[in-house]
Design a protein around this motif. Structure first.
Motif, PDB file in Angstrom:
ATOM      1  N   CYS A   1      65.776  42.698  15.062  1.00  0.00           N
ATOM      2  CA  CYS A   1      65.599  42.150  13.707  1.00  0.00           C
ATOM      3  C   CYS A   1      64.290  42.602  13.084  1.00  0.00           C
ATOM      4  O   CYS A   1      63.230  42.449  13.690  1.00  0.00           O
ATOM      5  CB  CYS A   1      65.576  40.631  13.744  1.00  0.00           C
ATOM      6  N   GLY A   2      64.375  43.133  11.863  1.00  0.00           N
ATOM      7  CA  GLY A   2      63.183  43.451  11.069  1.00  0.00           C
ATOM      8  C   GLY A   2      63.113  42.483   9.905  1.00  0.00           C
ATOM      9  O   GLY A   2      62.350  41.533   9.907  1.00  0.00           O
ATOM     10  N   THR A   3      63.992  42.713   8.889  1.00  0.00           N
ATOM     11  CA  THR A   3      64.077  41.755   7.786  1.00  0.00           C
ATOM     12  C   THR A   3      65.061  40.643   8.111  1.00  0.00           C
ATOM     13  O   THR A   3      65.078  39.617   7.420  1.00  0.00           O
ATOM     14  CB  THR A   3      64.580  42.437   6.491  1.00  0.00           C
ATOM     15  N   GLY A   4      65.927  40.856   9.088  1.00  0.00           N
ATOM     16  CA  GLY A   4      66.926  39.845   9.436  1.00  0.00           C
ATOM     17  C   GLY A   4      68.208  39.964   8.631  1.00  0.00           C
ATOM     18  O   GLY A   4      69.102  39.142   8.782  1.00  0.00           O
ATOM     19  N   SER A   5      68.327  40.982   7.783  1.00  0.00           N
ATOM     20  CA  SER A   5      69.555  41.042   6.977  1.00  0.00           C
ATOM     21  C   SER A   5      70.750  41.499   7.813  1.00  0.00           C
ATOM     22  O   SER A   5      71.881  41.102   7.544  1.00  0.00           O
ATOM     23  CB  SER A   5      69.381  41.900   5.725  1.00  0.00           C
ATOM     24  N   THR A   6      70.500  42.301   8.845  1.00  0.00           N
ATOM     25  CA  THR A   6      71.610  42.710   9.714  1.00  0.00           C
ATOM     26  C   THR A   6      72.171  41.503  10.462  1.00  0.00           C
ATOM     27  O   THR A   6      73.385  41.289  10.490  1.00  0.00           O
ATOM     28  CB  THR A   6      71.139  43.784  10.714  1.00  0.00           C
ATOM     29  N   ILE A   7      71.286  40.688  11.043  1.00  0.00           N
ATOM     30  CA  ILE A   7      71.780  39.530  11.792  1.00  0.00           C
ATOM     31  C   ILE A   7      72.402  38.504  10.830  1.00  0.00           C
ATOM     32  O   ILE A   7      73.361  37.801  11.202  1.00  0.00           O
ATOM     33  CB  ILE A   7      70.679  38.909  12.693  1.00  0.00           C
TER      34      ILE A   7
ATOM     35  N   ASN B   1      72.620  50.390  11.431  1.00  0.00           N
ATOM     36  CA  ASN B   1      72.714  49.366  10.391  1.00  0.00           C
ATOM     37  C   ASN B   1      72.305  49.902   9.027  1.00  0.00           C
ATOM     38  O   ASN B   1      72.654  49.335   8.008  1.00  0.00           O
ATOM     39  CB  ASN B   1      71.891  48.129  10.773  1.00  0.00           C
ATOM     40  N   LYS B   2      71.571  51.028   8.994  1.00  0.00           N
ATOM     41  CA  LYS B   2      71.146  51.533   7.689  1.00  0.00           C
ATOM     42  C   LYS B   2      72.339  52.063   6.897  1.00  0.00           C
ATOM     43  O   LYS B   2      72.378  51.937   5.687  1.00  0.00           O
ATOM     44  CB  LYS B   2      70.059  52.586   7.859  1.00  0.00           C
ATOM     45  N   TRP B   3      73.306  52.653   7.556  1.00  0.00           N
ATOM     46  CA  TRP B   3      74.512  53.058   6.839  1.00  0.00           C
ATOM     47  C   TRP B   3      75.310  51.830   6.413  1.00  0.00           C
ATOM     48  O   TRP B   3      75.796  51.740   5.287  1.00  0.00           O
ATOM     49  CB  TRP B   3      75.381  54.000   7.660  1.00  0.00           C
ATOM     50  N   ARG B   4      75.433  50.835   7.313  1.00  0.00           N
ATOM     51  CA  ARG B   4      76.148  49.589   6.955  1.00  0.00           C
ATOM     52  C   ARG B   4      75.566  49.002   5.685  1.00  0.00           C
ATOM     53  O   ARG B   4      76.272  48.520   4.814  1.00  0.00           O
ATOM     54  CB  ARG B   4      76.024  48.568   8.088  1.00  0.00           C
ATOM     55  N   LYS B   5      74.210  49.025   5.599  1.00  0.00           N
ATOM     56  CA  LYS B   5      73.557  48.399   4.458  1.00  0.00           C
ATOM     57  C   LYS B   5      73.686  49.239   3.190  1.00  0.00           C
ATOM     58  O   LYS B   5      73.588  48.729   2.092  1.00  0.00           O
ATOM     59  CB  LYS B   5      72.084  48.122   4.780  1.00  0.00           C
ATOM     60  N   LEU B   6      73.912  50.542   3.363  1.00  0.00           N
ATOM     61  CA  LEU B   6      74.019  51.420   2.186  1.00  0.00           C
ATOM     62  C   LEU B   6      75.420  51.455   1.599  1.00  0.00           C
ATOM     63  O   LEU B   6      75.591  51.654   0.395  1.00  0.00           O
ATOM     64  CB  LEU B   6      73.650  52.858   2.583  1.00  0.00           C
TER      65      LEU B   6
ATOM     66  N   SER C   1      60.433  55.764   7.690  1.00  0.00           N
ATOM     67  CA  SER C   1      61.517  54.817   7.396  1.00  0.00           C
ATOM     68  C   SER C   1      62.906  55.362   7.734  1.00  0.00           C
ATOM     69  O   SER C   1      63.323  56.412   7.234  1.00  0.00           O
ATOM     70  CB  SER C   1      61.447  54.481   5.903  1.00  0.00           C
ATOM     71  N   ASN C   2      63.640  54.626   8.570  1.00  0.00           N
ATOM     72  CA  ASN C   2      65.027  54.987   8.869  1.00  0.00           C
ATOM     73  C   ASN C   2      65.900  54.831   7.630  1.00  0.00           C
ATOM     74  O   ASN C   2      66.879  55.549   7.447  1.00  0.00           O
ATOM     75  CB  ASN C   2      65.590  54.085   9.977  1.00  0.00           C
ATOM     76  N   HIS C   3      65.521  53.883   6.798  1.00  0.00           N
ATOM     77  CA  HIS C   3      66.290  53.639   5.569  1.00  0.00           C
ATOM     78  C   HIS C   3      66.177  54.825   4.609  1.00  0.00           C
ATOM     79  O   HIS C   3      67.173  55.247   4.014  1.00  0.00           O
ATOM     80  CB  HIS C   3      65.780  52.351   4.905  1.00  0.00           C
TER      81      HIS C   3
ATOM     82  N   HIS D   1      73.471  48.853  19.128  1.00  0.00           N
ATOM     83  CA  HIS D   1      72.509  49.957  18.969  1.00  0.00           C
ATOM     84  C   HIS D   1      72.484  50.319  17.499  1.00  0.00           C
ATOM     85  O   HIS D   1      73.427  50.906  16.987  1.00  0.00           O
ATOM     86  CB  HIS D   1      72.896  51.157  19.830  1.00  0.00           C
ATOM     87  N   THR D   2      71.403  49.945  16.818  1.00  0.00           N
ATOM     88  CA  THR D   2      71.327  50.094  15.365  1.00  0.00           C
ATOM     89  C   THR D   2      70.834  51.472  14.920  1.00  0.00           C
ATOM     90  O   THR D   2      70.579  51.690  13.736  1.00  0.00           O
ATOM     91  CB  THR D   2      70.401  48.999  14.789  1.00  0.00           C
ATOM     92  N   GLY D   3      70.684  52.406  15.863  1.00  0.00           N
ATOM     93  CA  GLY D   3      70.313  53.773  15.476  1.00  0.00           C
ATOM     94  C   GLY D   3      68.809  53.983  15.457  1.00  0.00           C
ATOM     95  O   GLY D   3      68.073  53.338  16.195  1.00  0.00           O
TER      96      GLY D   3
HETATM   97  C1  LIG Z   1      65.958  48.690  10.039  1.00  0.00           C
HETATM   98  C2  LIG Z   1      66.369  48.623  11.467  1.00  0.00           C
HETATM   99  C3  LIG Z   1      66.581  47.390  12.127  1.00  0.00           C
HETATM  100  C4  LIG Z   1      66.294  46.059  11.467  1.00  0.00           C
HETATM  101  O1  LIG Z   1      67.288  45.631  10.581  1.00  0.00           O
HETATM  102  P1  LIG Z   1      67.052  44.357   9.644  1.00  0.00           P
HETATM  103  O2  LIG Z   1      68.327  44.212   8.905  1.00  0.00           O
HETATM  104  O3  LIG Z   1      65.903  44.675   8.739  1.00  0.00           O
HETATM  105  O4  LIG Z   1      66.748  43.183  10.502  1.00  0.00           O
HETATM  106  C5  LIG Z   1      67.011  47.434  13.437  1.00  0.00           C
HETATM  107  N1  LIG Z   1      67.191  48.612  14.093  1.00  0.00           N
HETATM  108  C6  LIG Z   1      66.987  49.809  13.492  1.00  0.00           C
HETATM  109  C7  LIG Z   1      67.188  51.051  14.284  1.00  0.00           C
HETATM  110  C8  LIG Z   1      66.582  49.855  12.166  1.00  0.00           C
HETATM  111  O5  LIG Z   1      66.354  51.061  11.592  1.00  0.00           O
END
Ligand SMILES: *Cc1c(COP(=O)(O)O)cnc(C)c1O
Length: 310
Positions: free
Chosen positions: A181-187, A39-44, A67-69, A290-292
């Motif tokens: 979910c961390g910040t919830g922006s992916t969901i 999701n970090k690439w999706r968000k970038l 930080s994965n970001h 699988h968000t990486g």
């Molecule tokens: C950052 C991250 C998330 C959380 O994403 P949010 O958009 O902040 O909810 C989930 N999985 C992985 C692997 C991440 O790096």
């Protein structure tokens, strides 16, 4: 040209942990690219597009030492040849493979204290910080107005827009899309692009319940087709227990799927527990994302190569 892996959906074979009355598959967003993954690439993606269409000269972003970001942003800026400054939480003198990788990518690190870091959304603080950054890194030849700020995690409207595209790789017949979910922006992005018969199931990796729903609403998603579970954070962000570590070990091998205890381990622990508790009706077709978050820094640092070996 950056090489991205085509979407892969991995089917999980039913065994004693769940029966074939439920289908479980994994969308392997972690395999998109060795460092621009999940999701970090999706968000970038759209943040970088916005940067390119602006007249700014450098990107500034935020994160902690794991930080994965920051990893994804450093790699993206290296591959797109964009000057990048990483504001690092905590001013202790640390060194770990993550930070070495960031610097190897050319990211300029600017550590600030935890107290200062809490101000990271405050406009006045950012203005001040920008002035300090351009002074410290005068070689960038920038004024503070030349800096393009991406918030921590890439969690802004452009980030949510990118996460909507995850749904392009989800089969229509899917009933539940599950994500950590961390910040919830992916969901929020996923729920913004979901079909009427589908539910987005979030497994929170941290405790803050109010923060999460507010954050999802702030990102413009409705909570109607979202269900978040707060029972699987194991004490909070990056907190763990032997039971979770064992689960990650066991299921990584069992499913041939690398998972880690900060995000995806909690996701799959939650999914398996919800299956056991019959949360998913018979006939459900679940796709977990699988968000990486797993990187081979050593390989990149020795090969000095970020791109996949084709
Ligand atoms: C950052 C991250 C998330 C959380 O994403 P949010 O958009 O902040 O909810 C989930 N999985 C992985 C692997 C991440 O790096």
């Amino acid at each position: 040209m950056i090489h991205f892996q085509e979407p892969i959906i991995q089917k999980i074979q039913p065994d004693q942990s769940f029966s074939n009355e439920i289908e479980l598959s994994v969308l392997r967003e972690d395999l998109l690219h060795p460092f621009l993954s999940g999701n970090k690439w999706r968000k970038l993606k759209y943040n970088i597009e916005d940067f390119k269409h602006s007249d700014k000269k450098a990107i500034v972003t935020f994160g902690g030492k794991f930080s994965n970001h920051l990893v994804a942003t450093a790699a993206a800026c290296k591959l797109f040849n964009i000057p990048i400054i990483g504001i690092l939480r905590g001013d202790e003198n640390v060194s770990n493979p993550n930070l070495l990788f960031l610097q190897e990518c050319g990211m300029k690190l600017y550590p600030i204290s935890r107290e200062e870091y809490r101000e990271r959304h405050n406009i006045l603080f950012l203005k001040n910080l920008s002035e300090q950054i351009v002074k410290k890194f005068s070689e960038l030849n920038c004024t503070s107005a030349d800096l393009f700020i991406i918030p921590e995690g890439g969690s802004n409207p452009a980030g949510v827009k990118g996460c909507r595209e995850i749904m392009n790789n989800i089969p229509q017949e899917t009933t539940h899309i599950c994500v950590a979910c961390g910040t919830g922006s992916t969901i929020a992005g996923i729920a913004g692009n979901i079909l009427s018969h589908q539910i987005a199931v979030g497994i929170s990796v941290l405790k803050a319940e109010n923060f999460m729903s507010n954050s999802i609403l702030k990102h413009g998603a409705s909570l109607e087709q979202i269900k978040i579970f707060f029972d699987y954070h194991f004490g909070g962000y990056a907190k763990t227990k032997p039971e979770l570590l064992e689960f990650c070990d066991d299921y990584s091998k069992r499913w041939n799927l690398p998972i880690e205890p900060v995000y995806t381990g909690k996701l799959f622990f939650g999914i398996m527990d919800l299956i056991k508790k019959n949360y998913f009706p018979v006939g459900s077709k679940i796709v977990a994302i699988h968000t990486g978050g797993i990187f081979d820094f050593e390989k990149a640092l020795t090969n000095k190569n970020l791109e996949p070996n084709l």
